[in-house]
Design a protein around this motif. Structure first.
Motif, PDB file in Angstrom:
ATOM      1  N   CYS A 204       0.794  -1.263   0.261  1.00 47.74           N
ATOM      2  CA  CYS A 204      -0.067  -0.066   0.026  1.00 47.74           C
ATOM      3  C   CYS A 204       0.808   1.094  -0.180  1.00 47.74           C
ATOM      4  O   CYS A 204       0.503   2.260   0.121  1.00 47.74           O
ATOM      5  N   GLY A 205       2.135   0.907  -0.042  1.00 46.62           N
ATOM      6  CA  GLY A 205       3.067   2.344   0.171  1.00 46.62           C
ATOM      7  C   GLY A 205       3.107   3.174   1.164  1.00 46.62           C
ATOM      8  O   GLY A 205       3.462   4.147   1.482  1.00 46.62           O
ATOM      9  N   ILE A 206       2.683   2.253   2.346  1.00 45.38           N
ATOM     10  CA  ILE A 206       2.771   2.879   3.746  1.00 45.38           C
ATOM     11  C   ILE A 206       4.238   2.549   4.221  1.00 45.38           C
ATOM     12  O   ILE A 206       4.493   1.258   4.726  1.00 45.38           O
ATOM     13  N   ASP A 207       5.065   3.239   4.566  1.00 46.61           N
ATOM     14  CA  ASP A 207       6.389   3.173   4.900  1.00 46.61           C
ATOM     15  C   ASP A 207       6.853   3.801   6.356  1.00 46.61           C
ATOM     16  O   ASP A 207       7.809   4.021   6.797  1.00 46.61           O
ATOM     17  N   MET A 208       5.768   4.633   6.720  1.00 41.25           N
ATOM     18  CA  MET A 208       6.011   5.464   7.955  1.00 41.25           C
ATOM     19  C   MET A 208       4.736   5.149   9.028  1.00 41.25           C
ATOM     20  O   MET A 208       3.751   5.168   8.657  1.00 41.25           O
ATOM     21  N   SER A 209       5.407   5.344  10.301  1.00 36.67           N
ATOM     22  CA  SER A 209       4.487   4.965  11.234  1.00 36.67           C
ATOM     23  C   SER A 209       4.642   5.693  12.447  1.00 36.67           C
ATOM     24  O   SER A 209       5.598   6.504  12.794  1.00 36.67           O
ATOM     25  N   PHE A 210       3.710   6.066  13.386  1.00 41.58           N
ATOM     26  CA  PHE A 210       3.599   6.767  14.627  1.00 41.58           C
ATOM     27  C   PHE A 210       3.374   6.230  15.598  1.00 41.58           C
ATOM     28  O   PHE A 210       2.252   5.489  15.874  1.00 41.58           O
ATOM     29  N   ASP A 211       4.296   5.904  16.613  1.00 43.23           N
ATOM     30  CA  ASP A 211       4.076   4.909  17.715  1.00 43.23           C
ATOM     31  C   ASP A 211       3.374   5.651  18.923  1.00 43.23           C
ATOM     32  O   ASP A 211       3.618   6.796  19.335  1.00 43.23           O
ATOM     33  N   ASN A 212       2.130   4.805  19.407  1.00 46.84           N
ATOM     34  CA  ASN A 212       1.350   5.397  20.385  1.00 46.84           C
ATOM     35  C   ASN A 212       1.554   4.465  21.696  1.00 46.84           C
ATOM     36  O   ASN A 212       0.471   4.127  22.266  1.00 46.84           O
TER      37      ASN A 212
END
Length: 248
Positions: A204-212
């Protein structure tokens, strides 16, 4: 432009969504989904969801503006969750090109739904915001969320083995979850591992995440900076007087 929040169960998507909508500088407008499930205590029509009848759902199903629909079979019967486009200006009856208004929206959903939004609006109009969190933290959040929804204590169920409880109200009332409820939570967590696998995210082209996993404020601030950077790069100015997108 539509910012699309997604992540595994218990990652904190709903809470983060509420925090982002409070930010007047971002001025994001909620893109609200439709559902046929009954409204729950504390919910407001048009805020969490647009609550509709089965007849209204069938009307949306016939529309070319239906983006996606999911049906969950529950003990109360099938519940439909639907995304409906009521914000774009199209180039004719074929609904090929989607021209969005000069404002920015935010919504929440699954990875599968995200793909359908991209296919409908175009990759340039949908920005993914993937939220992650440690599994143990997500499991605890899922348990606490389910406990808070219960109207009565699970102590009345003497036939089930209870393993998890919490004093939600602070008055010493210890509410518990049953073994079957815990098994359902663990089933969802396991399913999320497959749905949000590295391979699927990469496709899906998602290569960034935000850790919560830590402080909510830290995660929210990082997402706000990310959204602001994107808007500046595209020279899009946030608009005030945000209203929800959701009326049929």
């Amino acid at each position: 432009m539509i910012f699309y929040l997604l992540g595994k169960s218990g990652s904190g998507k709903d809470t983060i969504l509420k925090e982002l909508l409070k930010d007047e500088e971002l001025s994001l407008r909620p893109f609200t989904l439709y559902t046929t499930r009954p409204i729950r205590p504390g919910e407001k029509n048009g805020r969490e969801y647009n609550f509709i009848t089965e007849e209204e759902a069938k009307e949306l199903e016939r529309s070319k503006r239906l983006i996606e629909m999911r049906v969950y079979n529950t003990v109360y019967g099938p519940w439909k969750y639907m995304s409906y486009d009521n914000i774009s200006i199209t180039d004719g009856d074929e609904y090929r090109e989607k021209i969005l208004p000069e404002c920015n929206y935010i919504t929440i959903g699954t990875l599968e739904s995200y793909v359908k939004y991209v296919n409908y609006y175009g990759n340039e109009n949908i920005i993914p915001v993937y939220i992650s969190a440690d599994r143990d933290i997500r499991r605890e959040r899922a348990c606490l969320r389910l406990i808070k929804r219960q109207d009565t204590s699970a102590e009345s169920d003497g036939k089930q083995v209870h393993e998890y409880g919490a004093d939600i109200s602070g008055d010493g009332t210890f509410k518990l979850l049953s073994k079957s409820e815990l098994e359902e939570i663990d089933r969802r967590l396991k399913a999320d591992e497959a749905d949000f696998s590295d391979d699927n995210l990469k496709k899906c082209g998602i290569d960034m995440s935000f850790d919560n996993s830590g402080k909510l404020e830290d995660c929210v601030n990082k997402i706000k900076e990310h959204i602001t950077d994107i808007l500046r790069a595209k020279e899009i100015k946030p608009l005030g007087n945000a209203k929800s997108a959701g009326n049929i």
